[in-house]
Design a protein around this motif. Structure first.
Motif, PDB file in Angstrom:
ATOM      1  N   GLY A 125       0.823  -1.204   0.000  1.00  0.00           N
ATOM      2  CA  GLY A 125       0.000   0.000   0.000  1.00  0.00           C
ATOM      3  C   GLY A 125       0.853   1.249   0.000  1.00  0.00           C
ATOM      4  O   GLY A 125       1.980   1.257  -0.532  1.00  0.00           O
ATOM      5  N   SER A 126       0.324   2.312   0.572  1.00  0.00           N
ATOM      6  CA  SER A 126       1.100   3.548   0.680  1.00  0.00           C
ATOM      7  C   SER A 126       0.611   4.344   1.877  1.00  0.00           C
ATOM      8  O   SER A 126      -0.522   4.176   2.337  1.00  0.00           O
ATOM      9  N   LEU A 127       1.484   5.220   2.331  1.00  0.00           N
ATOM     10  CA  LEU A 127       1.190   6.035   3.508  1.00  0.00           C
ATOM     11  C   LEU A 127       2.052   7.281   3.416  1.00  0.00           C
ATOM     12  O   LEU A 127       3.197   7.210   2.947  1.00  0.00           O
ATOM     13  N   ARG A 128       1.518   8.413   3.851  1.00  0.00           N
ATOM     14  CA  ARG A 128       2.326   9.625   3.880  1.00  0.00           C
ATOM     15  C   ARG A 128       2.364  10.175   5.299  1.00  0.00           C
ATOM     16  O   ARG A 128       1.327  10.484   5.882  1.00  0.00           O
ATOM     17  N   LEU A 129       3.567  10.297   5.798  1.00  0.00           N
ATOM     18  CA  LEU A 129       3.776  10.902   7.109  1.00  0.00           C
ATOM     19  C   LEU A 129       4.064  12.385   6.931  1.00  0.00           C
ATOM     20  O   LEU A 129       4.733  12.785   5.987  1.00  0.00           O
ATOM     21  N   SER A 130       3.567  13.177   7.867  1.00  0.00           N
ATOM     22  CA  SER A 130       3.812  14.619   7.860  1.00  0.00           C
ATOM     23  C   SER A 130       4.534  15.016   9.138  1.00  0.00           C
ATOM     24  O   SER A 130       4.361  14.389  10.181  1.00  0.00           O
ATOM     25  N   CYS A 131       5.308  16.062   9.027  1.00  0.00           N
ATOM     26  CA  CYS A 131       5.991  16.633  10.189  1.00  0.00           C
ATOM     27  C   CYS A 131       5.844  18.149  10.089  1.00  0.00           C
ATOM     28  O   CYS A 131       6.487  18.775   9.243  1.00  0.00           O
ATOM     29  N   ALA A 132       4.976  18.695  10.900  1.00  0.00           N
ATOM     30  CA  ALA A 132       4.715  20.132  10.893  1.00  0.00           C
ATOM     31  C   ALA A 132       5.477  20.803  12.030  1.00  0.00           C
ATOM     32  O   ALA A 132       5.489  20.306  13.157  1.00  0.00           O
ATOM     33  N   ALA A 133       6.099  21.925  11.710  1.00  0.00           N
ATOM     34  CA  ALA A 133       6.928  22.612  12.693  1.00  0.00           C
ATOM     35  C   ALA A 133       6.323  23.937  13.112  1.00  0.00           C
ATOM     36  O   ALA A 133       5.650  24.614  12.330  1.00  0.00           O
ATOM     37  N   SER A 134       6.583  24.296  14.345  1.00  0.00           N
ATOM     38  CA  SER A 134       6.294  25.636  14.848  1.00  0.00           C
ATOM     39  C   SER A 134       7.475  26.081  15.691  1.00  0.00           C
ATOM     40  O   SER A 134       8.161  25.253  16.302  1.00  0.00           O
ATOM     41  N   GLN A 145       6.831   9.995   2.171  1.00  0.00           N
ATOM     42  CA  GLN A 145       5.914   9.128   1.446  1.00  0.00           C
ATOM     43  C   GLN A 145       6.463   7.714   1.502  1.00  0.00           C
ATOM     44  O   GLN A 145       7.604   7.466   1.102  1.00  0.00           O
ATOM     45  N   ILE A 146       5.650   6.798   1.995  1.00  0.00           N
ATOM     46  CA  ILE A 146       6.047   5.394   2.103  1.00  0.00           C
ATOM     47  C   ILE A 146       5.239   4.610   1.076  1.00  0.00           C
ATOM     48  O   ILE A 146       4.012   4.523   1.181  1.00  0.00           O
TER      49      ILE A 146
END
Length: 126
Positions: free
Chosen positions: A16-25, A82-83
């Motif tokens: 399958g597929s998966l998307r990880l996000s990393c949001a910064a502040s 993106q995995i």
């Protein structure tokens, strides 16, 4: 206060597929070396991908090359992993990290990074 917040983890089937996000502040990721790391149960943390500052070149561990894609969205101050075609051995907690360029001698090594997210769990199973 600096925060890195990962999201997007979960259960995914092999292939399958998966998307990880990393949001910064609190920091602007555009000026930082960014790394994605993972830690599976009973194993050491390993670097899977990292991105340099400036030309934003990306580098991948052999175990994920051709399947993982790291990208930056500077307008959103967010980085992604993106995995694609995940395998059961990709099951782990995934972390993003940001490091001042002068601190990061080796992109796949955790030691030089200054800020870390709390992690997001990825489970690859049918």
């Amino acid at each position: 206060q600096v925060q890195l917040v990962e999201s997007g983890g979960g259960l995914v089937q092999p292939g399958g597929s998966l998307r990880l996000s990393c949001a910064a502040s609190g920091i602007t990721l555009e000026y930082f070396v960014i790394g994605w790391f993972r830690q599976a149960p009973g194993k050491e943390r390993e670097g899977v991908s990292w991105s340099s500052v400036g030309d934003e070149s990306t580098f991948y561990a052999d175990s994920v090359k051709g399947r993982f894609t790291m990208s930056r969205d500077n307008a959103k101050n967010t980085v992604y992993l993106q995995i694609s075609n995940p395998k059961p051995e990709d099951t782990a907690d995934y972390y993003c990290a940001a490091g001042y360029p002068s601190h990061v001698d080796y992109g796949f090594g955790a030691e030089g990074y200054d800020y870390w997210g709390q992690g997001t769990q990825v489970t690859v199973s049918s």
